[in-house]
Design a protein around this motif. Structure first.
Motif, mmCIF file in Angstrom:
data_model
loop_
_atom_site.group_PDB
_atom_site.id
_atom_site.type_symbol
_atom_site.label_atom_id
_atom_site.label_comp_id
_atom_site.label_asym_id
_atom_site.label_seq_id
_atom_site.Cartn_x
_atom_site.Cartn_y
_atom_site.Cartn_z
ATOM 1 N N GLY A 29 0.825 -1.033 -0.129
ATOM 2 C CA GLY A 29 0.085 0.045 0.199
ATOM 3 C C GLY A 29 0.839 1.238 -0.138
ATOM 4 O O GLY A 29 0.547 2.202 -0.705
ATOM 5 N N VAL A 30 1.884 1.035 0.713
ATOM 6 C CA VAL A 30 2.720 2.389 0.878
ATOM 7 C C VAL A 30 3.645 2.609 -0.355
ATOM 8 O O VAL A 30 3.473 3.796 -1.109
ATOM 9 C CB VAL A 30 3.911 2.385 1.940
ATOM 10 N N VAL A 31 4.054 1.476 -1.151
ATOM 11 C CA VAL A 31 4.775 1.723 -2.464
ATOM 12 C C VAL A 31 3.545 2.358 -3.590
ATOM 13 O O VAL A 31 3.985 3.391 -4.313
ATOM 14 C CB VAL A 31 5.330 0.170 -2.728
ATOM 15 N N LEU A 32 2.578 1.536 -3.767
ATOM 16 C CA LEU A 32 1.697 2.023 -4.674
ATOM 17 C C LEU A 32 1.028 3.243 -4.520
ATOM 18 O O LEU A 32 1.008 4.240 -5.399
ATOM 19 C CB LEU A 32 0.110 1.226 -4.580
ATOM 20 N N GLY A 33 0.979 3.685 -3.345
ATOM 21 C CA GLY A 33 0.576 5.261 -2.666
ATOM 22 C C GLY A 33 1.492 6.268 -3.412
ATOM 23 O O GLY A 33 0.988 7.184 -4.046
ATOM 24 N N PHE A 34 2.718 6.107 -2.991
ATOM 25 C CA PHE A 34 3.951 6.747 -3.487
ATOM 26 C C PHE A 34 4.055 6.675 -4.896
ATOM 27 O O PHE A 34 4.370 7.720 -5.556
ATOM 28 C CB PHE A 34 4.997 6.765 -2.837
ATOM 29 N N GLY A 35 3.905 5.759 -5.440
ATOM 30 C CA GLY A 35 4.078 5.733 -6.892
ATOM 31 C C GLY A 35 2.927 5.971 -7.909
ATOM 32 O O GLY A 35 3.457 6.480 -8.923
ATOM 33 N N LEU A 36 1.746 6.120 -7.337
ATOM 34 C CA LEU A 36 0.740 6.454 -8.201
ATOM 35 C C LEU A 36 0.605 8.007 -7.968
ATOM 36 O O LEU A 36 -0.203 8.536 -8.845
ATOM 37 C CB LEU A 36 -0.654 5.680 -7.532
ATOM 38 N N GLY A 251 -5.117 4.663 -0.666
ATOM 39 C CA GLY A 251 -5.839 5.573 -0.823
ATOM 40 C C GLY A 251 -5.711 6.773 -0.122
ATOM 41 O O GLY A 251 -5.798 7.977 -0.297
ATOM 42 N N ASN A 252 -5.132 6.727 1.181
ATOM 43 C CA ASN A 252 -4.901 7.774 2.180
ATOM 44 C C ASN A 252 -3.697 8.543 1.591
ATOM 45 O O ASN A 252 -3.652 9.774 1.588
ATOM 46 C CB ASN A 252 -4.466 7.155 3.333
ATOM 47 N N LEU A 253 -2.663 7.777 0.955
ATOM 48 C CA LEU A 253 -1.586 8.282 0.506
ATOM 49 C C LEU A 253 -1.771 9.280 -0.783
ATOM 50 O O LEU A 253 -1.404 10.424 -0.993
ATOM 51 C CB LEU A 253 -0.277 7.645 0.058
ATOM 52 N N LEU A 254 -2.664 8.838 -1.572
ATOM 53 C CA LEU A 254 -3.187 9.532 -2.962
ATOM 54 C C LEU A 254 -3.872 10.770 -2.428
ATOM 55 O O LEU A 254 -4.191 11.724 -3.400
ATOM 56 C CB LEU A 254 -3.671 8.435 -3.724
#
Length: 542
Positions: A29-36, A251-254
């Motif tokens: 989730g952290v990787v996808l959040g910062f990557g997207l 979702g939180n990171l995005l």
């Protein structure tokens, strides 16, 4: 050597598949959040990413109410009123002590590190939503009001809360001008489950059942079975946790806004809060546990890893409650009667992480505004943070709690919105701290009361039978054997009767030679020999 190490790792992953998947989901989730984030996804795409996480949270929250009802009543029904009172007093005193220690630790760290920099005040900061002048007295009175709801059904979806309504007098003053605006208190209902009121109701219900003794056995059996059904259901639902946690964190990171202007100050603020939470988790609470029990606190931490990771992923202590119960009973060996009382109560009043966070946040805002708090004001912050963390623990994001403390010491509330930028991360960390603190609290209470519970079990045979039936339910949940089997107590009694009958062949012909006069105790899950009711006569016989 390498092959042996690889086999051990593979064996660990097989035995802890859900734990490994949950921990990997946090990382993913952290990787996808910062990557997207550079893709600037649309609101519809963000909504679709968050959707599986929302469904997962709703399903977990759906299980909170039946779990509290069944677990609390079935646990307290097996205890005497005196033991229940001692357990409640020990739990509340322990939670109050840890909350005070967490608050003092947070005040010490924020004073030493001093993360607040007044130079960033030139940056435009959005106004925080105002909640009016929140009074500490009203907070305490709301806490007591919610403990005794007037309607237990209404308490499942609404709770009482004092609001402040601004009223302008209709009659003008003597000089012809309109009167000043008067702020009046209004006690009303607001949306949200009144968990504290439900806990008080279930506690009283369970204690009364325990006093009725054998006559209430059928009621106790009902709640024991209901508790086993809910836990079995929760174990199945937890296999959806990896997908839900990945979507929630991503979702939180995005959804985060650009915080580059105040990133350095907020990074130091996050470091201060996280340092306090980590020190409280690895030093304060384990030392307190060791001084009381004289036992190693590390097994508790190892046994609760799955629940801690789930708490970090969901950021909800209530949603983690079923997993906490399972880890505490299966891995830490805590008596279910203690865990089923301490954990629901702890999810409501054990807010060590919130107490530390709120104390740091208030002093951080004071440092941003270049305000030097006196010793009396610091003590006021510590006391108010402790009370607010207990009384307002169910309020999301700690908004009302922080506003309460700010109004108490006379600090501006406009800077609170800046803290919400990083609250998504701190909320997950402090939730994990609270869940682990609940486990230590249950272990401490077990150390203090386990001998008394064992003595009580020896005095009451039917309570020991219920305890054995609970173990049978646990074993039946993981086995494929048919449910209608004779219990171990029944087998032992049957073989004892067969051996003492004086006939070597009675073991094979006891049912055909003569009826047994012994009252065989069959488990409630077995087929009864005689029907429990009298059949109605046929129409023609009437």
């Amino acid at each position: 050597m390498k092959s042996r190490r690889r086999d051990e790792i593979v064996q660990f992953c097989r035995e802890n598949t859900l734990l490994v998947m949950t921990m990997f989901s946090v990382f993913l989730g952290v990787v996808l959040g910062f990557g997207l984030r550079p893709l600037n996804l649309s609101q519809e795409t963000l909504q679709l990413i968050n959707f599986p996480g929302e469904i997962f949270m709703q399903v977990l929250k759906m299980m909170i109410l039946p779990l509290i009802f069944s677990s609390l009543i079935s646990a307290l029904a097996q205890m005497d009123a005196k033991e229940s009172g001692q357990m409640g007093a020990s739990t509340v005193l322990y939670y109050l002590s840890t909350a005070v220690l967490a608050t003092l630790l947070g005040i010490f760290l924020v004073t030493v590190i001093h993360p607040g920099d007044p130079s960033i005040k030139g940056t435009d900061i959005a106004e925080a939503p105002s909640e009016g002048n929140v009074s500490p007295l009203d907070t305490f009175l709301d806490l007591v009001r919610n403990m005794f709801p007037e309607n237990i059904i209404q308490a499942t979806f609404e709770r009482m809360q004092t609001t402040y309504v601004a009223i302008r007098p209709k009659i003008a003053s003597k000089n012809g001008t309109a009167g000043n605006i008067i702020v009046k208190r209004s006690i009303g209902m607001t949306k949200g489950m009144n968990i504290l009121g439900i806990i008080v109701f279930c506690t009283g219900f369970g204690i009364v059942i325990s006093q009725l003794g054998e006559r209430a056995r059928i009621v106790v059996d009902f709640f024991v079975i209901l508790d086993a059904v809910i836990m079995r259901w929760v174990v199945t639902l937890m296999w959806f946790a990896p997908l839900g946690i990945t979507c929630l964190i991503c979702g939180n990171l995005l959804e985060l806004d650009d915080i580059s202007d105040i990133a350095s100050v907020l990074a130091l603020y996050v470091f201060t809060v996280c340092a306090g939470l980590v020190l409280h988790t690895i030093i304060t609470v384990p030392l307190m546990y060791f001084f009381i029990t004289r036992e190693n606190p590390l097994p508790i931490f190892k046994g609760m890893i799955q629940a801690v990771v789930t708490a970090f992923g969901t950021a909800s202590g209530g949603a983690t409650l079923p997993m906490s119960m399972q880890c505490l009973e299966d891995h830490c060996g805590v008596d279910r009667r203690i865990s089923r009382f301490v954990l629901p109560l702890g999810s409501t009043i054990n807010m060590d992480g919130n107490a530390l966070y709120e104390a740091v946040a208030v002093i951080f805002i004071a440092q941003l505004n270049n305000v030097q708090l006196s010793l009396a004001e610091v003590l006021t912050v510590s006391i108010t943070a402790t009370i607010a963390s207990i009384g307002l623990g169910s309020v999301p994001a700690g908004l009302v709690s922080i506003l309460l403390i700010l109004n108490t010491v006379g600090l501006p509330v406009r800077d609170v919105s800046m803290l919400f930028t990083v609250d998504w991360l701190l909320d997950r960390v402090r939730t994990a701290v609270n869940v682990l603190g609940d486990a230590y609290a249950a272990s401490v209470v077990q150390h203090l009361l386990q001998k008394k519970l064992d003595k009580a079990d020896a005095r009451h045979d039917y309570k020991a039978e219920i305890k054995g039936e609970i173990e049978m339910l646990k074993s039946a949940a993981t086995s494929r054997r048919p449910s209608f089997t004779m219990s171990e107590a029944s087998k032992e009694l049957f073989l004892t009767h067969a051996n003492t009958a004086g006939n070597s062949r009675i073991g094979s012909r006891i049912g055909s030679r003569r009826p047994s006069s012994t009252n065989l105790h069959l488990s409630w899950r077995n087929n009864t020999i005689d029907p429990p009711y009298t059949p109605l006569p046929n129409d023609e016989n009437v």
